[in-house]
Motif scaffolding. Structure first.
Motif, short mmCIF file in Angstrom:
data_model
loop_
_atom_site.label_atom_id
_atom_site.label_comp_id
_atom_site.label_asym_id
_atom_site.label_seq_id
_atom_site.Cartn_x
_atom_site.Cartn_y
_atom_site.Cartn_z
N LEU A 294 10.88 63.75 82.93
CA LEU A 294 12.30 64.06 83.13
C LEU A 294 12.54 64.73 84.48
O LEU A 294 13.52 64.44 85.17
CB LEU A 294 12.80 64.95 81.99
CG LEU A 294 14.28 65.32 82.00
CD1 LEU A 294 15.15 64.07 81.94
CD2 LEU A 294 14.61 66.26 80.84
N GLN A 295 11.63 65.62 84.87
CA GLN A 295 11.85 66.39 86.09
C GLN A 295 11.36 65.67 87.36
O GLN A 295 11.92 65.89 88.44
CB GLN A 295 11.16 67.74 85.97
CG GLN A 295 11.74 68.64 84.89
CD GLN A 295 11.05 69.99 84.82
OE1 GLN A 295 10.58 70.50 85.83
NE2 GLN A 295 10.97 70.57 83.63
N THR A 296 10.33 64.83 87.22
CA THR A 296 9.76 64.22 88.42
C THR A 296 10.08 62.75 88.60
O THR A 296 10.15 62.26 89.73
CB THR A 296 8.23 64.39 88.43
OG1 THR A 296 7.66 63.67 87.32
CG2 THR A 296 7.84 65.85 88.32
N GLU A 297 10.25 62.01 87.49
CA GLU A 297 10.49 60.58 87.59
C GLU A 297 11.96 60.21 87.39
O GLU A 297 12.47 59.29 88.03
CB GLU A 297 9.64 59.83 86.56
CG GLU A 297 8.14 60.08 86.70
CD GLU A 297 7.58 59.56 88.02
OE1 GLU A 297 8.11 58.55 88.52
OE2 GLU A 297 6.63 60.17 88.56
N TRP A 298 12.60 60.88 86.46
CA TRP A 298 14.00 60.53 86.12
C TRP A 298 14.90 61.77 86.16
O TRP A 298 15.58 62.09 85.19
CB TRP A 298 14.05 59.90 84.73
CG TRP A 298 13.03 58.82 84.52
CD1 TRP A 298 12.72 57.80 85.37
CD2 TRP A 298 12.17 58.67 83.39
NE1 TRP A 298 11.73 57.02 84.83
CE2 TRP A 298 11.38 57.51 83.62
CE3 TRP A 298 12.00 59.36 82.18
CZ2 TRP A 298 10.41 57.06 82.70
CZ3 TRP A 298 11.05 58.92 81.27
CH2 TRP A 298 10.27 57.78 81.54
N PRO A 299 14.94 62.48 87.28
CA PRO A 299 15.77 63.69 87.34
C PRO A 299 17.26 63.40 87.25
O PRO A 299 18.05 64.33 87.04
CB PRO A 299 15.40 64.30 88.70
CG PRO A 299 14.94 63.13 89.52
CD PRO A 299 14.25 62.22 88.56
N ASP A 300 17.65 62.14 87.41
CA ASP A 300 19.06 61.79 87.33
C ASP A 300 19.57 61.69 85.90
O ASP A 300 20.78 61.65 85.67
CB ASP A 300 19.30 60.45 88.03
CG ASP A 300 18.43 59.35 87.45
OD1 ASP A 300 17.20 59.56 87.33
OD2 ASP A 300 18.96 58.27 87.11
N LEU A 301 18.66 61.68 84.92
CA LEU A 301 19.09 61.55 83.53
C LEU A 301 19.64 62.87 83.01
O LEU A 301 19.09 63.94 83.29
CB LEU A 301 17.93 61.09 82.65
CG LEU A 301 17.34 59.71 82.93
CD1 LEU A 301 16.31 59.35 81.86
CD2 LEU A 301 18.42 58.65 83.01
N GLU A 302 20.69 62.79 82.23
CA GLU A 302 21.30 63.97 81.63
C GLU A 302 20.71 64.14 80.22
O GLU A 302 21.22 63.60 79.25
CB GLU A 302 22.81 63.82 81.57
CG GLU A 302 23.55 65.07 81.10
CD GLU A 302 25.05 64.89 81.12
OE1 GLU A 302 25.64 64.83 80.02
OE2 GLU A 302 25.62 64.78 82.23
N VAL A 303 19.61 64.87 80.15
CA VAL A 303 18.87 65.05 78.90
C VAL A 303 18.35 66.48 78.83
O VAL A 303 17.92 67.04 79.85
CB VAL A 303 17.67 64.07 78.81
CG1 VAL A 303 16.87 64.31 77.53
CG2 VAL A 303 18.16 62.63 78.84
N TRP A 304 18.40 67.05 77.63
CA TRP A 304 17.84 68.38 77.40
C TRP A 304 16.79 68.29 76.29
O TRP A 304 17.00 67.61 75.28
CB TRP A 304 18.94 69.37 77.00
CG TRP A 304 19.85 69.72 78.13
CD1 TRP A 304 19.74 70.74 79.02
CD2 TRP A 304 21.03 68.99 78.52
NE1 TRP A 304 20.76 70.71 79.93
CE2 TRP A 304 21.57 69.66 79.65
CE3 TRP A 304 21.68 67.85 78.03
CZ2 TRP A 304 22.73 69.22 80.29
CZ3 TRP A 304 22.83 67.40 78.67
CH2 TRP A 304 23.35 68.09 79.79
N LEU A 305 15.67 68.96 76.52
CA LEU A 305 14.56 68.94 75.57
C LEU A 305 14.35 70.35 75.02
O LEU A 305 14.26 71.31 75.78
CB LEU A 305 13.27 68.47 76.26
CG LEU A 305 13.36 67.13 76.99
CD1 LEU A 305 12.08 66.88 77.79
CD2 LEU A 305 13.60 66.00 76.00
N THR A 306 14.26 70.46 73.72
CA THR A 306 14.06 71.76 73.08
C THR A 306 13.00 71.65 71.99
O THR A 306 13.13 70.81 71.09
CB THR A 306 15.37 72.27 72.45
OG1 THR A 306 16.41 72.27 73.43
CG2 THR A 306 15.18 73.68 71.90
#
Length: 548
Positions: A294-306
């Motif tokens: 999420l942070q390095t390959e697809w930073p454009d995605l609006e996603v939250w992980l918990t």
């Protein structure tokens, strides 16, 4: 022995010899530094005054000696290395330190710095205070191992995680095992039963009535956001865009090399929210992998992980009577038509909010009740009390292993070894056939990963139903084979099934699916054990009980 006896005489003789050696070492032509003040003509008395002055520099050696004079024993720095640094033009002691690495080992110069300073001082013709001191890092003084250990002693040496139902299980005689950092109930013996007897009874109870299992240790991750579907589409092999709200799907996660990394059930709880489960041991690494992509390959995605592993207590109610046990406790319709297999619904149980999953790791009609962890124990007790009329039986991880093996369900890390693809494990049906890409997709097309000679998961049936194979045992194509003959596979899971009345096993075998009904041989100390390759689904292959 020099013939000097008595403590005082021996100390005086040693002091005299040391003083003589020091005088010889600081004579003209020697490399060293004379301590301030004259040497005593006679040794210092054993009692009273202080000892003779010390020595800094190179220890005495023959004038034409060829031996090396080591200064820093950890970094192998010699006196000649220091002299070379000075000849190269280094004058600052910090520069000499960096050039030679003297004083840069784990002791930070405690055993070398003074001698190094002495050699530099002598060579430059400067007193040590003008040469200066190097910077050394903490710890300035030795630190005991006990200080590093701190409170990590005894019961605190290895952190322990327990589920909300732990105390209930302990009170009911559970025998626990360590699974990662978790304490999990392995089995619940009654009346002096050993493990095999207890597991056999628990298996029959689940297949014939209802069992209660604590599944709280499974990893749980909430994936939320506008692009949650797209994120899972790119990460897992499965298709998620077509998954309706209120439905769940078995998910497989690969590494980028195409090998199985983790698995679990993924439920869509809303249009933008997914409840992702992982293996017990895989929870932190799966979350780390998700965050990495999420942070390095697809930073454009609006996603939250918990991570919600410890926020949900999970109670598995499994068996033909599972619906009857739960129906009077929940406020939603859990009939077969209203809640089919892999259905998910919010609701209340015993007055507590829940997420109810109709999923099964036993092959029976089953539900997994997810409730806030603070209410886990109370809900567990409520279900157990309601189930007593139906013969409900708590069961542990050992029974869970047997039940899932009877159905051919894999455990990542046991039936896989880091080199297994979904097709090797018989799970190619889970791969989204129309997906343009996902992690590991291109690797699955490599020639080595589509070779017909790859190891494939199959069932193994011993000729003698009482013989239980040893997990990890090598499988050979022919009887009597010995090294250097190459094994064609190994046993991954092996148990005795009290329900089937015989032993069952699974193994990874080269060209396994092409060898069905073929006789193979498992190497053992007592001789080769003949086995027949078979389907890994030993119980209810049609899946009728699962969809009851």
């Amino acid at each position: 022995c020099r013939g000097v006896f008595g403590l005082a005489a021996a100390l005086a003789d040693g002091a005299a010899a040391g003083a003589a050696a020091a005088r010889e070492a600081t004579a003209p032509g020697r490399t060293g530094v004379r301590p301030s003040g004259p040497f005593p003509a006679t040794p210092a008395p054993a009692n009273g005054s202080t000892a003779a002055p010390g020595f800094v520099g190179v220890l005495p050696r023959p004038a034409r000696g060829r031996g090396r004079a080591f200064v820093d024993w950890q970094n192998d720095v010699t006196a000649s290395d220091l002299e070379l640094a000075l000849r190269e033009g280094f004058r600052s002691i910090e520069h000499v330190k960096r050039y030679t690495t003297t004083g840069m080992a784990t002791d930070q110069g405690k055993t070398s710095n003074l001698n190094a300073l002495g050699i530099v001082s002598r060579t430059l013709g400067k007193p040590i205070p003008e040469v200066g001191l190097t910077t050394f890092r903490m710890p300035y003084t030795p630190v005991s191992f006990g200080s590093f250990a701190g409170p990590a002693r005894g019961e605190l040496l290895d952190p322990v995680r327990t589920t909300p139902m732990h105390e209930w299980a302990r009170a009911h005689g559970a025998v626990f095992e360590d699974v990662g950092l978790w304490k999990r109930a392995r089995y619940f013996p009654r009346g002096g039963e050993d493990m095999h007897a207890a597991v056999g009874r628990e298996c029959r109870a689940v297949r014939g009535g209802c069992g209660l299992f604590d599944a709280s240790t499974l990893g749980k991750i909430e994936v939320v956001g506008r692009d949650a579907v797209l994120f899972l589409e790119r990460l897992y092999v499965n298709a998620w865009a077509s998954l309706a709200v209120g439905r769940a799907r078995y998910g497989i996660l690969l590494r980028d090399d195409g090998f199985i990394y983790d698995d679990g059930v993924v439920a869509r709880v809303s249009a933008r929210s997914f409840h992702v489960t992982t293996t017990t041991g895989g929870a932190p690494r799966v979350l780390a992998m998700m965050e990495d992509y999420l942070q390095t390959e697809w930073p454009d995605l609006e996603v939250w992980l918990t991570s919600t592993t410890e926020q949900w207590a999970v109670i598995a109610v499994q068996g033909p009577e599972a619906r009857a046990v739960l129906s009077g406790l929940v406020d939603i319709d859990i009939s077969a038509s209203a809640m089919p297999h892999m259905g998910v619904a919010p609701g209340y149980i015993c007055g507590v909010p829940m997420r109810l999953f109709r999923v099964s790791f036993t092959g029976e009609l089953g539900f997994e009740v997810n409730v806030p962890a603070d209410f886990g124990s109370a809900v567990w007790r409520g279900i157990y009390e309601a189930g007593e009329a139906h013969g409900i039986t708590p069961y542990g991880t050992e029974t869970m292993h047997v039940l899932r093996a009877e159905k051919g369900y894999i455990i990542v890390g046991q039936d896989t070894d880091g080199t297994i693809t979904p097709d090797d494990a018989g799970l190619s049906w889970a791969i989204g056939k129309t997906k343009p890409d996902f992690v590991g997709k291109r690797s699955l097309a490599r020639p080595a990963l589509v070779s017909p000679d790859r190891r494939q998961l199959v069932g193994l049936m011993t000729n003698d139903p009482r013989t239980v194979l040893e997990e990890g045992a090598q499988v050979m194509a022919n009887a009597g084979a010995r090294p250097p003959t190459r094994a064609i596979g190994h046993v991954t899971s092996s148990y005795y099934s009290s329900v089937l009345g015989r032993s069952i096993a699974m193994g990874l075998i080269a060209r396994g699916r092409a060898r069905l009904q073929e006789t193979l041989y498992v190497a053992a100390d007592r001789g080769d054990i003949p086995v027949k390759a078979a389907s890994p689904v030993f119980y209810d292959p049609e899946g009728k009980r699962l969809h009851a």
